[in-house]
Motif scaffolding. Structure first.
Motif, PDB file in Angstrom:
ATOM      1  N   GLY A  89       0.981  -1.008  10.845  1.00  0.00           N
ATOM      2  CA  GLY A  89       0.863   0.433  11.054  1.00  0.00           C
ATOM      3  C   GLY A  89       0.609   0.785  12.511  1.00  0.00           C
ATOM      4  N   ILE A  90      -0.259   0.010  13.163  1.00  0.00           N
ATOM      5  CA  ILE A  90      -0.531   0.244  14.579  1.00  0.00           C
ATOM      6  C   ILE A  90       0.699  -0.095  15.413  1.00  0.00           C
ATOM      7  N   GLN A  92       3.814   0.154  14.366  1.00  0.00           N
ATOM      8  CA  GLN A  92       4.754   1.255  14.156  1.00  0.00           C
ATOM      9  C   GLN A  92       4.395   2.456  15.014  1.00  0.00           C
ATOM     10  N   GLU A  93       3.117   2.734  15.116  1.00  0.00           N
ATOM     11  CA  GLU A  93       2.673   3.858  15.946  1.00  0.00           C
ATOM     12  C   GLU A  93       3.105   3.663  17.392  1.00  0.00           C
ATOM     13  N   THR A 172       3.542   8.560   8.869  1.00  0.00           N
ATOM     14  CA  THR A 172       3.308   7.697  10.026  1.00  0.00           C
ATOM     15  C   THR A 172       3.885   8.268  11.315  1.00  0.00           C
ATOM     16  N   SER A 177      -2.261   5.909  12.787  1.00  0.00           N
ATOM     17  CA  SER A 177      -2.234   4.895  11.742  1.00  0.00           C
ATOM     18  C   SER A 177      -3.514   4.900  10.915  1.00  0.00           C
ATOM     19  N   THR A 181      -3.611   5.253   6.829  1.00  0.00           N
ATOM     20  CA  THR A 181      -4.242   4.275   5.956  1.00  0.00           C
ATOM     21  C   THR A 181      -5.346   4.896   5.122  1.00  0.00           C
TER      22      THR A 181
END
Length: 242
Positions: A89-90, A92-93, A172, A177, A181
């Motif tokens: 997630g981080i 992707q950010e 997202t 992120s 979550t």
């Protein structure tokens, strides 16, 4: 769905949040406190639900201990998977900031790239497909198509999962992120509460305490009190100007 399994999913999600926030991101103490409250609340529910694994009357003492060990292994596997998910997630950010927000492309590659791994489960997938074909027939309302009911359940699961994950990937691109979550974790916690109530499992005072912690932590993270204070102060400033 057993409450212990559902609460394990939620607890692992919060753990991954806290660890990766400490290692890879910087937020205010207020944010850390809110996430800690959510994690503690879900840990309380996890610990209390774990007792249900060993207290089943149909299991002997050894079988109950073995079930509890397998439950712990499952929690460990889920925690590892969600740690990787939090890291992704981080990542992707970072990608969205550098190359632009393309949620559909990210959704495609996240699900297309792992498909070759299912080759190793081909025999298991085939066995379950045979079992699905042997299930009772079900006529779908409105369109009148008849098919085995297990295939209908699978189709409904695919549709609802697509709607859910599509919304997550859009989220997202619009939120940090951590926020994503937390939203997903709260959705799992709601599923836990629904599971407990629907299957009429015991919901003790400890579960209420854990739910209260999750609720307070969520309010702290969204800074509801600060927003209310700002809203109240604006009319006072306007009246002074007049």
């Amino acid at each position: 769905m057993r409450p212990a399994l559902a609460v394990g999913l939620v607890f692992a999600g919060c753990c991954s949040n806290v660890i990766f926030l400490e290692l890879l991101a910087r937020y205010s103490i207020f944010k850390y406190t809110s996430i800690a409250l959510v994690s503690v609340g879900i840990f309380i529910c996890t610990f209390m639900s774990a007792k249900q694994v060993t207290s089943q009357s149909s299991l002997s003492e050894n079988d109950g201990f073995q079930a509890f060990v397998w439950w712990l292994l499952g929690i460990g596997a889920l925690t590892f998977a969600l740690l990787m998910s939090a890291r992704m997630g981080i990542f992707q950010e970072t990608l969205y900031k550098r190359f632009g927000k393309h949620s559909k492309e990210a959704l495609f590659y996240n699900h297309a790239l792992p498909l070759p791994g299912f080759v190793f489960l081909a025999s298991d997938i085939y066995d379950h497909a045979v079992l699905f074909n042997k299930s009772e027939l079900y006529e779908i309302p409105v369109i009148g198509v008849t098919l085995p009911i297990m295939w209908f359940y699978l189709l409904m699961n695919i549709i609802t999962q697509y709607v859910c994950i599509r919304g997550v990937f859009i989220l997202t691109t619009e939120c940090a992120s951590l926020t994503v979550t937390l939203v997903v974790t709260l959705r799992k916690f709601v599923s836990l509460i629904f599971s407990i109530l629907y299957f009429q499992n015991p919901f003790t005072l400890w579960h209420w305490l854990g739910t209260l912690f999750v609720f307070i932590g969520t309010l702290m993270y969204t800074e509801v009190w600060n927003n209310l204070g700002t809203t109240k102060s604006e009319p006072q400033k306007d009246s002074k100007k007049n």
